[in-house]
Design a protein around this motif. Structure first.
Motif, short mmCIF file in Angstrom:
data_model
loop_
_atom_site.label_atom_id
_atom_site.label_comp_id
_atom_site.label_asym_id
_atom_site.label_seq_id
_atom_site.Cartn_x
_atom_site.Cartn_y
_atom_site.Cartn_z
N ILE A 249 -7.35 24.22 -57.01
CA ILE A 249 -7.61 24.33 -55.71
C ILE A 249 -9.04 23.88 -55.22
O ILE A 249 -10.05 24.06 -55.98
N THR A 250 -9.18 23.01 -54.22
CA THR A 250 -10.33 22.44 -53.76
C THR A 250 -10.66 22.85 -52.59
O THR A 250 -11.12 24.30 -52.52
N SER A 251 -10.76 22.25 -51.50
CA SER A 251 -11.39 22.51 -50.10
C SER A 251 -10.90 21.75 -49.25
O SER A 251 -10.55 20.55 -49.30
N ASP A 252 -10.91 22.28 -47.73
CA ASP A 252 -10.47 21.34 -46.76
C ASP A 252 -11.64 20.41 -46.40
O ASP A 252 -11.84 19.40 -45.49
N LYS A 253 -13.04 20.63 -47.14
CA LYS A 253 -14.13 19.90 -46.71
C LYS A 253 -14.11 18.46 -47.74
O LYS A 253 -15.48 18.10 -47.55
N VAL A 254 -13.24 18.37 -48.33
CA VAL A 254 -13.39 17.11 -48.88
C VAL A 254 -13.30 15.73 -48.38
O VAL A 254 -13.67 14.87 -48.67
N TYR A 255 -12.96 15.91 -47.03
CA TYR A 255 -12.85 14.53 -46.45
C TYR A 255 -14.14 14.10 -45.38
O TYR A 255 -14.94 14.86 -45.35
N ARG A 256 -14.19 12.71 -45.27
CA ARG A 256 -15.13 12.48 -44.40
C ARG A 256 -15.06 12.73 -43.18
O ARG A 256 -13.99 12.42 -42.43
N ASN A 257 -16.10 13.49 -42.76
CA ASN A 257 -15.67 14.22 -41.19
C ASN A 257 -16.19 13.27 -40.16
O ASN A 257 -17.33 13.02 -40.14
N ASP A 258 -15.34 12.78 -39.44
CA ASP A 258 -15.71 12.14 -38.11
C ASP A 258 -15.36 12.81 -36.99
O ASP A 258 -15.18 12.24 -35.83
N GLU A 259 -15.36 14.13 -36.92
CA GLU A 259 -15.03 15.04 -35.98
C GLU A 259 -13.70 14.72 -35.18
O GLU A 259 -13.68 15.02 -33.91
N ARG A 260 -12.54 14.44 -35.85
CA ARG A 260 -11.32 13.76 -35.19
C ARG A 260 -10.47 15.26 -34.78
O ARG A 260 -10.59 16.29 -35.59
N GLN A 261 -10.08 15.14 -33.59
CA GLN A 261 -9.22 16.31 -33.17
C GLN A 261 -7.82 16.57 -33.98
O GLN A 261 -7.32 17.53 -33.97
N LYS A 262 -7.20 15.41 -34.47
CA LYS A 262 -5.78 15.61 -34.98
C LYS A 262 -5.85 16.08 -36.43
O LYS A 262 -4.74 16.29 -36.79
N GLY A 263 -6.97 15.89 -36.94
CA GLY A 263 -7.00 16.86 -38.36
C GLY A 263 -6.65 15.68 -39.54
O GLY A 263 -6.10 14.57 -39.41
N TYR A 264 -7.26 16.14 -40.65
CA TYR A 264 -7.43 15.18 -41.83
C TYR A 264 -6.18 15.40 -42.80
O TYR A 264 -5.78 16.27 -43.09
N LYS A 265 -5.59 14.07 -43.11
CA LYS A 265 -4.31 13.93 -44.16
C LYS A 265 -4.81 13.86 -45.51
O LYS A 265 -6.07 13.21 -45.70
N GLU A 266 -4.09 14.22 -46.16
CA GLU A 266 -4.12 14.01 -47.77
C GLU A 266 -4.77 12.50 -48.21
O GLU A 266 -5.39 12.49 -49.15
N ASP A 267 -4.36 11.57 -47.60
CA ASP A 267 -4.50 10.18 -47.88
C ASP A 267 -5.80 9.71 -47.13
O ASP A 267 -6.24 8.54 -47.17
N ASP A 268 -6.59 10.63 -46.55
CA ASP A 268 -7.71 10.16 -45.63
C ASP A 268 -8.84 9.84 -46.90
O ASP A 268 -8.92 10.55 -47.99
N ILE A 269 -9.94 9.43 -46.32
CA ILE A 269 -11.16 9.23 -47.14
C ILE A 269 -11.73 10.40 -47.67
O ILE A 269 -12.07 11.39 -46.90
#
Length: 364
Positions: free
Chosen positions: A129-149
């Motif tokens: 288990i990790t976190s939803d905060k692993v992604y580069r956050n660019d304040e997008r509305q649609k949400g981050y997918k598993e293959d995002d940076i």
């Protein structure tokens, strides 16, 4: 449902004394699993682990995941069929104060679990288990997918991004080879609320403390938006991952990562959560001038879990707040007749019943 799979399975929960770890332990005990724990300490006082008398119901090995020898020794001793790794330094503010400790636990400690699995090479199904905060956050509305940076800014988020990179490295270097006996996947979730959380600098425990002490609730960013979800939501995803890793679909998800979060329309601001919990609670804006990065908008895209695992969240916003507030009301009720453990079991049963009524696939 999960009963037929988890009954009599030997399950080791790393980080079992924490908020999520305790809820997962209770659910697995309810499913008939033989549950063992591995934790550094009991992280809060009060704690859900103690309040549910879980310390008397399962065997917990107290040690540090930063000690590889100890990790190998405990896994060897328990001989688990499955491992759920949840141990972490989970607080963003604490990560600013103790960045090295955060990286040691969340990155190197995480690597120690994977290294122990590699060295032992025993047939152990593992959910990391990790976190939803692993992604580069660019304040997008649609949400981050598993293959995002992957790119964390604060020490906590960075340590979790590192853990996912370490996970990918071990999967591709060791766990995709024909001779490996390890079945493994990772889960990404966050902004989890529910009864039994007493951690510092988290919104629901802060609400509860403010109500008890009859003091104003101090907020840093009341307009920040988060994908709030009840603790049972990601746990259902973790349990589903463990089950499917042992099915014919294993090759589809083995070594993969999955987001677990609520629908987009359930993203609410901090203030909206507070008002729903208690619209009479007085709040004030923090006057602290300390500049600490915090994303204004967080959102996950969970289509992969829905399509690949047939996983779906169960509770709407009103239900997740009701589940949370009722747990604390029962805990602080001096004339209560229901133990915290029994109340937690009742909520798990209620959660599963709602899932069945909604005809959610994993609940069948």
């Amino acid at each position: 449902m999960f009963e037929n799979f988890y009954r009599n399975k030997r399950v080791l929960i790393i980080g079992n004394t924490g908020f999520k770890g305790t809820w997962l332990s209770i659910w697995l005990l309810h499913l008939g699993a033989k549950v063992y724990g591995f934790s550094k300490n009991i992280p809060t006082k009060p704690s859900m682990y103690k309040s549910t008398s879980l310390d008397k119901k399962i065997k917990t090995y107290f040690s540090n995941i930063n000690n590889l020898h100890s990790v190998i020794k405990i896994i060897n001793k328990v001989k688990p069929n499955l491992i759920f790794h949840l141990a972490a330094q989970p607080l963003v503010l604490k990560s600013y104060k103790n960045p090295i400790e955060t990286f040691q636990t969340n990155s190197l400690g995480f690597a120690n679990i994977l290294e122990a699995l590699r060295v032992l090479n025993k047939p152990i199904t593992t959910v990391m288990i990790t976190s939803d905060k692993v992604y580069r956050n660019d304040e997008r509305q649609k949400g981050y997918k598993e293959d995002d940076i992957l790119h964390g800014i604060d020490p906590y988020s960075a340590s979790k991004s590192c853990s996912e990179i370490i996970f990918s490295s071990y999967v591709n270097s060791y766990f995709k080879k024909k001779k490996t006996k390890i079945k493994i996947a990772s889960g990404r979730a966050g902004n989890v609320i529910g009864g039994g959380d007493w951690a510092d600098n988290r919104i629901v425990p802060d609400i509860v403390r403010s109500k008890i002490l009859k003091k104003k609730l101090t907020l840093k960013n009341p307009k920040s938006t988060r994908p709030w979800q009840h603790v049972l939501e990601p746990l259902s995803g973790y349990l589903l991952l463990g089950k499917i890793l042992n099915s014919k679909k294993r090759k589809i998800i083995d070594g993969d990562s999955f987001n677990f979060g609520p629908p987009f329309n359930q993203n609410k601001t901090v203030m909206e959560l507070i008002k729903k919990y208690d619209d009479k609670l007085l709040v004030k804006k923090s006057k602290s001038k300390r500049k600490i990065y915090e994303a204004k908008l967080l959102s996950l895209n969970c289509q992969k879990a829905k399509k690949t695992l047939n996983w779906n969240p169960v509770l709407n916003f009103n239900q997740l707040v009701d589940f949370t507030s009722s747990w604390y009301k029962n805990y602080y009720n001096k004339t209560k007749s229901i133990s915290s453990y029994k109340f937690s079991i009742d909520q798990i049963n209620q959660y599963q019943m709602i899932a069945k009524k909604k005809k959610i696939q994993w609940a069948k």
